[in-house]
Design a protein around this motif. Structure first.
Motif, mmCIF file in Angstrom:
data_model
loop_
_atom_site.group_PDB
_atom_site.id
_atom_site.type_symbol
_atom_site.label_atom_id
_atom_site.label_comp_id
_atom_site.label_asym_id
_atom_site.label_seq_id
_atom_site.Cartn_x
_atom_site.Cartn_y
_atom_site.Cartn_z
ATOM 1 N N ALA A 259 0.883 -1.408 -0.064
ATOM 2 C CA ALA A 259 -0.073 -0.034 -0.165
ATOM 3 C C ALA A 259 0.826 1.398 0.018
ATOM 4 C CB ALA A 259 -0.721 -0.132 1.126
ATOM 5 N N VAL A 260 1.535 1.347 -0.915
ATOM 6 C CA VAL A 260 2.415 2.675 -1.084
ATOM 7 C C VAL A 260 1.815 3.875 -1.247
ATOM 8 C CG1 VAL A 260 4.407 1.387 -1.603
ATOM 9 C CG2 VAL A 260 3.004 2.445 -3.537
ATOM 10 N N HIS A 261 0.494 3.794 -1.889
ATOM 11 C CA HIS A 261 -0.389 4.868 -1.911
ATOM 12 C C HIS A 261 -0.542 5.570 -0.881
ATOM 13 C CE1 HIS A 261 -2.771 1.137 -1.602
ATOM 14 N NE2 HIS A 261 -3.433 1.969 -0.689
ATOM 15 N N ALA A 262 -0.355 5.013 0.513
ATOM 16 C CA ALA A 262 -0.469 5.551 1.736
ATOM 17 C C ALA A 262 0.772 6.385 2.388
ATOM 18 C CB ALA A 262 -1.037 4.451 2.827
ATOM 19 N N ILE A 263 1.586 6.263 1.462
ATOM 20 C CA ILE A 263 2.915 6.801 1.796
ATOM 21 C C ILE A 263 3.065 8.193 1.102
ATOM 22 C CG2 ILE A 263 5.361 7.095 1.612
ATOM 23 C CD1 ILE A 263 5.283 3.916 1.766
ATOM 24 N N SER A 264 2.807 9.498 1.682
ATOM 25 C CA SER A 264 2.489 10.740 1.225
ATOM 26 C C SER A 264 3.458 11.310 0.303
ATOM 27 C CB SER A 264 2.087 11.929 1.907
ATOM 28 O OG SER A 264 2.960 12.084 3.107
ATOM 29 N N GLU A 265 4.799 10.932 0.814
ATOM 30 C CA GLU A 265 6.028 11.728 -0.122
ATOM 31 C C GLU A 265 6.447 10.181 -0.940
ATOM 32 O OE1 GLU A 265 5.014 14.200 2.254
ATOM 33 O OE2 GLU A 265 5.603 12.374 3.554
ATOM 34 N N SER A 266 6.144 10.309 -2.084
ATOM 35 C CA SER A 266 6.118 9.120 -2.975
ATOM 36 C C SER A 266 7.510 9.245 -3.802
ATOM 37 C CB SER A 266 4.924 8.817 -3.890
ATOM 38 O OG SER A 266 4.870 9.864 -4.973
ATOM 39 N N ASP A 267 8.141 10.306 -3.408
ATOM 40 C CA ASP A 267 9.556 10.331 -4.022
ATOM 41 C C ASP A 267 10.332 9.595 -3.502
ATOM 42 O OD1 ASP A 267 9.114 12.343 -1.885
ATOM 43 O OD2 ASP A 267 11.248 12.930 -2.241
ATOM 44 N N TRP A 268 10.202 9.114 -2.054
ATOM 45 C CA TRP A 268 10.921 8.289 -1.433
ATOM 46 C C TRP A 268 10.935 6.794 -2.176
ATOM 47 C CZ3 TRP A 268 9.592 3.454 0.705
ATOM 48 C CH2 TRP A 268 10.639 2.780 1.387
ATOM 49 N N ILE A 269 10.064 6.264 -2.812
ATOM 50 C CA ILE A 269 10.050 4.951 -3.394
ATOM 51 C C ILE A 269 11.173 5.137 -4.414
ATOM 52 C CG2 ILE A 269 8.732 3.648 -4.866
ATOM 53 C CD1 ILE A 269 6.360 4.548 -3.622
ATOM 54 N N ASP A 270 11.260 6.171 -5.223
ATOM 55 C CA ASP A 270 12.261 6.229 -6.246
ATOM 56 C C ASP A 270 13.720 6.454 -5.597
ATOM 57 O OD1 ASP A 270 10.232 6.278 -8.204
ATOM 58 O OD2 ASP A 270 9.760 8.262 -7.833
ATOM 59 N N ALA A 275 18.970 3.525 -4.411
ATOM 60 C CA ALA A 275 19.921 2.970 -3.277
ATOM 61 C C ALA A 275 19.785 1.303 -3.707
ATOM 62 C CB ALA A 275 19.452 3.163 -2.111
ATOM 63 N N VAL A 276 18.747 0.671 -4.001
ATOM 64 C CA VAL A 276 18.625 -0.659 -4.157
ATOM 65 C C VAL A 276 19.497 -1.031 -5.452
ATOM 66 C CG1 VAL A 276 17.298 -2.842 -4.893
ATOM 67 C CG2 VAL A 276 16.498 -1.245 -3.009
ATOM 68 N N ARG A 277 19.156 -0.482 -6.339
ATOM 69 C CA ARG A 277 19.823 -0.500 -7.866
ATOM 70 C C ARG A 277 21.516 -0.458 -7.681
ATOM 71 N NH1 ARG A 277 16.419 -3.735 -8.963
ATOM 72 N NH2 ARG A 277 14.515 -2.836 -9.524
ATOM 73 N N ILE A 287 17.887 -7.912 -8.174
ATOM 74 C CA ILE A 287 16.918 -7.919 -7.301
ATOM 75 C C ILE A 287 15.747 -6.971 -7.818
ATOM 76 C CG2 ILE A 287 16.651 -6.349 -5.262
ATOM 77 C CD1 ILE A 287 19.721 -6.668 -4.847
ATOM 78 N N HIS A 288 14.640 -7.497 -7.514
ATOM 79 C CA HIS A 288 13.389 -7.124 -7.930
ATOM 80 C C HIS A 288 12.254 -6.193 -6.852
ATOM 81 C CE1 HIS A 288 14.457 -9.652 -11.114
ATOM 82 N NE2 HIS A 288 14.554 -10.676 -10.680
ATOM 83 N N LEU A 289 11.766 -5.450 -7.260
ATOM 84 C CA LEU A 289 11.132 -4.390 -6.574
ATOM 85 C C LEU A 289 9.486 -4.215 -7.096
ATOM 86 C CD1 LEU A 289 13.392 -1.444 -5.928
ATOM 87 C CD2 LEU A 289 13.223 -3.473 -4.539
ATOM 88 N N VAL A 290 8.547 -4.540 -6.332
ATOM 89 C CA VAL A 290 7.340 -4.516 -6.802
ATOM 90 C C VAL A 290 6.523 -3.849 -5.689
ATOM 91 C CG1 VAL A 290 5.196 -6.163 -7.183
ATOM 92 C CG2 VAL A 290 7.476 -7.029 -7.663
ATOM 93 N N LEU A 291 5.264 -2.858 -6.310
ATOM 94 C CA LEU A 291 4.739 -2.213 -5.447
ATOM 95 C C LEU A 291 3.349 -2.790 -5.443
ATOM 96 C CD1 LEU A 291 5.766 1.348 -6.807
ATOM 97 C CD2 LEU A 291 6.857 0.233 -4.993
ATOM 98 N N GLU A 292 2.355 -2.316 -4.156
ATOM 99 C CA GLU A 292 0.997 -2.443 -4.441
ATOM 100 C C GLU A 292 0.515 -0.788 -4.416
ATOM 101 O OE1 GLU A 292 -2.881 -3.576 -1.714
ATOM 102 O OE2 GLU A 292 -1.140 -3.127 -0.731
ATOM 103 N N HIS A 300 6.685 5.292 -11.258
ATOM 104 C CA HIS A 300 7.704 4.449 -10.476
ATOM 105 C C HIS A 300 8.193 3.406 -11.288
ATOM 106 C CE1 HIS A 300 6.725 6.881 -7.101
ATOM 107 N NE2 HIS A 300 5.448 6.238 -6.817
ATOM 108 N N LEU A 301 7.206 2.676 -12.209
ATOM 109 C CA LEU A 301 7.446 1.646 -12.954
ATOM 110 C C LEU A 301 8.305 1.911 -14.177
ATOM 111 C CD1 LEU A 301 3.853 0.165 -12.995
ATOM 112 C CD2 LEU A 301 5.708 -0.430 -11.583
ATOM 113 N N ALA A 302 8.335 3.382 -14.749
ATOM 114 C CA ALA A 302 9.291 3.865 -15.606
ATOM 115 C C ALA A 302 10.526 3.997 -15.195
ATOM 116 C CB ALA A 302 8.642 4.999 -16.501
ATOM 117 N N GLY A 303 10.759 3.857 -13.796
ATOM 118 C CA GLY A 303 11.966 4.101 -13.327
ATOM 119 C C GLY A 303 12.819 2.758 -12.708
#
Length: 583
Positions: A259-270, A275-277, A287-292, A300-303
């Motif tokens: 539920a990343v839609h509940a994280i208001s600062e979505s830039d943290w995801i990128d 950092a993972v990459r 390594i693979h990253l998947v969002l709900e 995010h999927l384009a990044g």
């Protein structure tokens, strides 16, 4: 490559035989003491910006906690393991004590992922999951996804009530047993992924507000309480470090973010994904990253993020097979076959259109994304467990319809996910379960019953008590008494075809799809090598007239469906796959 792995954290306890450093952020207090079991508390040294630290000799296995000036003792928010559950002592863990058998595991390409989502408790802990791995590998699964394992209150929980993101729950096993599970998966050429929750903390055992109240916003609410303030650098670092901890110290192949839609600062995801990459590049493994993400955001999927759970695909199939139209299913009640075609072609069905259920637009354009950007499924923990009685699709839809939809799921180039029990046609429910103390247990019980009181179908019904052990026990999947063997054989056949002919190729974003009947759709994918895959699926119980489709048959169900498709008819509850090789 080293046979032992440690993520040296900027917080918590960093074990070292020459002196362990403890770091704790408590901006609400002028002083903090470190208490090690059997020793007198020692005053920690203040550092800048509310940090306290202390380095001293402490053996691996030592129990410790932090003592606040008001007398409250709290566990380490970066505890790796707990003795006495979420209210107990943190345990000092030596991450390098475990010697890995597969230190050079390189991972697998994302296009090869066939995900199997499971609840560790329902399998009997980490050791039980390990015992199941050979059968899952034989089935054709390539990636195991564990529902959240971060320490939660009590012995049983879905895992989304976790309060210590770095500590695996002791009810499932020890750090060494989890590492052995990951190692065993890699020995079988299986990826293993973990579901993590960064949008909220659970309601019991969350002490962070007692020493670091700025972590929580008072101007934003989530469905689960106050929002976590990702504007703070300390908060961003806390969760980014947690991501890297699971990936480095436990060697997970990827994470699913709840539920990343509940994280208001979505830039943290990128920021986190970048950092993972960097870690991926330095370690030389995939390594693979998947969002709900309910918002269906393509950015995010384009990044650096690989994929998103695609609820749209599930909802379309569910409406086609069950006819349900309540709640969010109302968004898929009209032109459902057209929406199935769009799910095949573009992933997201809603790409900015008005959602009747939400009363506002939802989604962004996604047709340019590769099929691998979407994790599709017929069932998952949410879509089953958030029903009042945890009904599986297996108990709601005709078996032949479920099998036709299963074929469409497993033969589409999109990433398929299986929920535990699907492969044995299980009809046992997956219910919402907890193990809270009173009065929280009663509050959860009342809340669950109130949630479903508004649905006419459940008016007056006795909703299962989440806190009863019988609710958990009823959720353990059991094979169907008559259909399990045939369903397992179907999964094995489909996944063998997928491995040989579909995931061995790279699919392009260029997909042509259309509705061909009231409950039927056809889609054609192109691959880099020039091959073309066509799927024709009819989820109605009656034969429909269609334009004839020719080509080499990759799969058909039921037998004879391909011949009828060549003649211009598609039988009820059928899926036909045709693979045309490169010219």
């Amino acid at each position: 490559m080293s046979e032992a792995f440690q993520r040296r954290l900027s917080l918590g306890a960093t074990y070292d035989p020459t002196g362990t450093t403890f770091r704790f952020w408590a901006p609400a207090h002028p002083e903090v003491r470190l208490e090690i079991e059997g020793r007198d508390p020692k005053l920690m040294k203040p550092a800048a910006d509310g940090w306290f630290e202390l380095t001293l000799d402490a053996p691996a296995g030592a129990r410790y906690r932090y003592h606040l000036p008001n007398g409250l003792t709290v566990p380490d928010p970066a505890s790796r393991f707990q003795d006495g559950d979420v209210h107990g002592w943190s345990v000092l863990v030596d991450p390098r004590a475990y010697v890995w058998r597969t230190p050079e595991w390189p991972g697998r390409p994302w296009r090869e992922a066939v995900i199997y989502e499971l609840h560790v408790g329902c399998f009997g802990g980490f050791a039980g999951v390990k015992r199941a791995l050979p059968l899952l590998a034989k089935l054709g699964v390539t990636a195991i996804q564990l529902m959240p394992i971060a320490d939660f209150p009590g012995e049983r929980n879905w895992g989304y009530d976790g309060v210590l993101p770095y500590a695996l729950d002791a009810a499932y096993g020890t750090p060494e047993e989890l590492k052995d599970l990951v190692d065993s998966a890699h020995e079988l050429n299986l990826m293993i992924m973990l579901d993590v929750v960064y949008n909220h903390f659970g309601p019991d055992g969350n002490y962070i507000g007692a020493y670091a109240p700025p972590v929580f916003r008072d101007d934003v609410e989530t469905p689960w309480g106050g929002a976590i303030d990702f504007r703070l650098p300390e908060v961003r670092a806390y969760f980014t470090e947690n991501v890297l901890y699971w990936l480095v110290e436990y060697r997970f192949d990827g994470l699913r973010f709840d539920a990343v839609h509940a994280i208001s600062e979505s830039d943290w995801i990128d920021e986190m994904a970048a950092a993972v990459r960097a870690v991926e590049a330095s370690e030389g493994r995939q390594i693979h990253l998947v969002l709900e993400n309910e918002r269906n955001e393509e950015s995010h999927l384009a990044g650096d993020v690989d994929a998103q759970w695609n609820d749209d695909f599930h909802h379309v199939i569910h409406v086609l097979l069950t006819g349900e139209r309540e709640g969010y299913y109302a968004d898929y009640a009209e032109d459902t076959a057209g929406k199935l075609a769009r799910a095949f072609a573009d992933g997201f069905v809603y790409q900015g259109e008005m959602s009747p259920n939400l009363g506002e637009p939802r989604g962004t354009n996604s047709g340019h994304l590769p099929p691998y950007a979407f994790v599709s499924f017929l069932q998952n923990h949410d879509q089953i467990g958030n029903r009042a009685f945890g009904d599986r699709l297996t108990s709601l839809a005709p078996p032949a319809g479920v099998e036709a939809a299963t074929a469409a799921l497993l033969l589409s180039p999109q990433i398929p996910m299986i929920f535990m029990g699907e492969e044995v046609a299980s009809e046992t429910p997956f219910l919402f379960f907890t193990d809270h103390e009173e009065p929280l247990a009663q509050a959860v019980r009342d809340g669950r019953r109130k949630e479903f009181a508004k649905f006419a179908a459940f008016a007056g019904a006795e909703i299962p008590d989440p806190n009863a052990i019988s609710t958990f026990e009823a959720s353990i999947p059991e094979p169907h008494p008559t259909r399990a063997e045939a369903r397992t054989a179907l999964f094995q056949k489909l996944l063998a075809v997928r491995a040989a002919e579909i995931s061995s190729r790279t699919a392009l974003p260029d997909v042509a799809a259309e509705a061909i009947g009231p409950k039927a759709a056809k889609a054609t994918w192109r691959f880099e090598d020039g091959a073309r895959l066509t799927l024709a699926t009819n989820l109605a119980d009656q034969t429909i007239d269609v334009a004839p489709v020719e080509g080499p048959v990759l799969f058909e169900s039921p037998t004879g469906a391909a011949d009828r498709l060549r003649a211009g008819a598609l039988p009820g509850f059928s899926t036909v796959a045709i693979l045309e090789p490169a010219a």
